[in-house]
Design an enzyme around this catalytic site. Structure first.
Site, PDB file in Angstrom:
ATOM      1  N   CYS A   3       0.861  -1.190   0.000  1.00  0.00           N
ATOM      2  CA  CYS A   3       0.000   0.000   0.000  1.00  0.00           C
ATOM      3  C   CYS A   3       0.895   1.237   0.000  1.00  0.00           C
ATOM      4  CB  CYS A   3      -0.973  -0.014   1.177  1.00  0.00           C
ATOM      5  SG  CYS A   3      -0.213   0.018   2.814  1.00  0.00           S
ATOM      6  N   ASN A   6       2.218   1.417   4.406  1.00  0.00           N
ATOM      7  CA  ASN A   6       2.553   0.155   5.082  1.00  0.00           C
ATOM      8  C   ASN A   6       2.233   0.208   6.587  1.00  0.00           C
ATOM      9  OD1 ASN A   6       5.510  -1.934   5.667  1.00  0.00           O
ATOM     10  ND2 ASN A   6       3.450  -2.577   5.208  1.00  0.00           N
ATOM     11  N   CYS A   8      -1.517   0.676   7.375  1.00  0.00           N
ATOM     12  CA  CYS A   8      -2.951   0.359   7.488  1.00  0.00           C
ATOM     13  C   CYS A   8      -3.327  -0.881   6.673  1.00  0.00           C
ATOM     14  CB  CYS A   8      -3.816   1.544   7.040  1.00  0.00           C
ATOM     15  SG  CYS A   8      -3.633   3.018   8.077  1.00  0.00           S
ATOM     16  N   ARG A   9      -3.469  -0.714   5.363  1.00  0.00           N
ATOM     17  CA  ARG A   9      -4.014  -1.805   4.539  1.00  0.00           C
ATOM     18  C   ARG A   9      -3.074  -2.991   4.383  1.00  0.00           C
ATOM     19  NH1 ARG A   9      -5.270   2.138  -0.319  1.00  0.00           N
ATOM     20  NH2 ARG A   9      -3.390   3.028   0.636  1.00  0.00           N
ATOM     21  N   SER A  10      -1.820  -2.740   3.968  1.00  0.00           N
ATOM     22  CA  SER A  10      -0.952  -3.903   3.679  1.00  0.00           C
ATOM     23  C   SER A  10      -0.570  -4.717   4.920  1.00  0.00           C
ATOM     24  CB  SER A  10       0.273  -3.489   2.856  1.00  0.00           C
ATOM     25  OG  SER A  10       1.090  -2.585   3.540  1.00  0.00           O
ATOM     26  N   ASP A 120      -8.394   3.743   1.025  1.00  0.00           N
ATOM     27  CA  ASP A 120      -7.427   4.141   2.045  1.00  0.00           C
ATOM     28  C   ASP A 120      -8.192   4.586   3.303  1.00  0.00           C
ATOM     29  OD1 ASP A 120      -5.487   5.302   3.600  1.00  0.00           O
ATOM     30  OD2 ASP A 120      -4.595   6.473   1.977  1.00  0.00           O
TER      31      ASP A 120
HETATM   32  P1  4NP Z   1      -1.891   2.769   4.087  1.00  0.00           P
HETATM   33  O1  4NP Z   1      -2.564   4.117   4.667  1.00  0.00           O
HETATM   34  O2  4NP Z   1      -1.322   3.132   2.734  1.00  0.00           O
HETATM   35  O3  4NP Z   1      -3.040   1.834   3.995  1.00  0.00           O
HETATM   36  O4  4NP Z   1      -0.826   2.354   5.073  1.00  0.00           O
HETATM   37  C1  4NP Z   1      -1.860   5.317   4.772  1.00  0.00           C
HETATM   38  C2  4NP Z   1      -1.004   5.515   5.817  1.00  0.00           C
HETATM   39  C3  4NP Z   1      -0.317   6.704   5.934  1.00  0.00           C
HETATM   40  C4  4NP Z   1      -0.496   7.686   4.985  1.00  0.00           C
HETATM   41  C5  4NP Z   1      -1.351   7.488   3.931  1.00  0.00           C
HETATM   42  C6  4NP Z   1      -2.031   6.297   3.811  1.00  0.00           C
HETATM   43  N1  4NP Z   1       0.194   8.902   5.119  1.00  0.00           N
HETATM   44  O5  4NP Z   1      -0.020   9.804   4.286  1.00  0.00           O
HETATM   45  O6  4NP Z   1       1.007   9.072   6.053  1.00  0.00           O
END
Ligand code: 4NP
Length: 150
Positions: A3, A6, A8-10, A120
């Site tokens: 993602c 790294n 939340c989703r992954s 997201d």
């Molecule tokens: P992820 O979510 O891609 O599912 O881990 C996010 C985590 C952090 C951010 C964006 C999306 N960020 O902008 O810090």
């Protein structure tokens, strides 16, 4: 599992898949997750992702963020992008057709050819994490069936 951050989703996808692999007795399959960005290198997953996973009986609290790199194409046979932007960012790093063919949109497992994204959940509420869990749980079930028949 890849993602943006790294956190939340992954990591949720990694936890779900590892748990299902264990249940299925497929202990030789190696799973990891990474982010296309360098925003959260070394960080634990988002507390909402940790909490949602814990609620489902999966501990992801010890995972740490890392950035996806070219070397991952040497380490892994299949690379799953959570959304289309992740997919494009991964494709920027491919060296050849073999690398390219490893990259898939994860929700194409459940919705073939749809190129749907796992939304997201970072800027939303808790309910976004339940939605992510449900989408990834169903996708990982399909993946487990594929791996069993290999
Ligand atoms: P992820 O979510 O891609 O599912 O881990 C996010 C985590 C952090 C951010 C964006 C999306 N960020 O902008 O810090």
């Amino acid at each position: 599992m890849v993602c943006l951050g790294n956190i939340c989703r992954s990591p949720m996808a990694q936890g779900i898949l590892e748990s299902k692999l264990q249940e299925a007795g497929l202990s030789d399959v190696v799973v990891d997750s990474a982010g296309t960005s360098d925003y959260h290198i070394g960080d634990p997953p988002d507390r909402r992702a940790v909490q949602k996973s814990k609620e489902k009986g999966i501990d992801i609290s010890y995972y740490r963020g890392r950035q996806f790199g070219r070397e991952d194409f040497d380490e892994f046979d299949r690379i799953f992008a959570m959304d289309f932007s992740n997919y494009e960012n991964i494709l920027r790093l491919v060296r050849d057709k073999t690398d390219h063919q490893k990259v898939e949109m994860i929700l194409n497992l459940t919705n073939e050819g749809s190129n749907m994204s796992v939304p997201d959940p970072y800027y939303g509420g808790e309910e976004g994490f339940e939605n992510v869990y449900q989408l990834l749980d169903a996708a990982c079930d399909v993946l487990i069936d594929q791996l069993k028949s290999e």
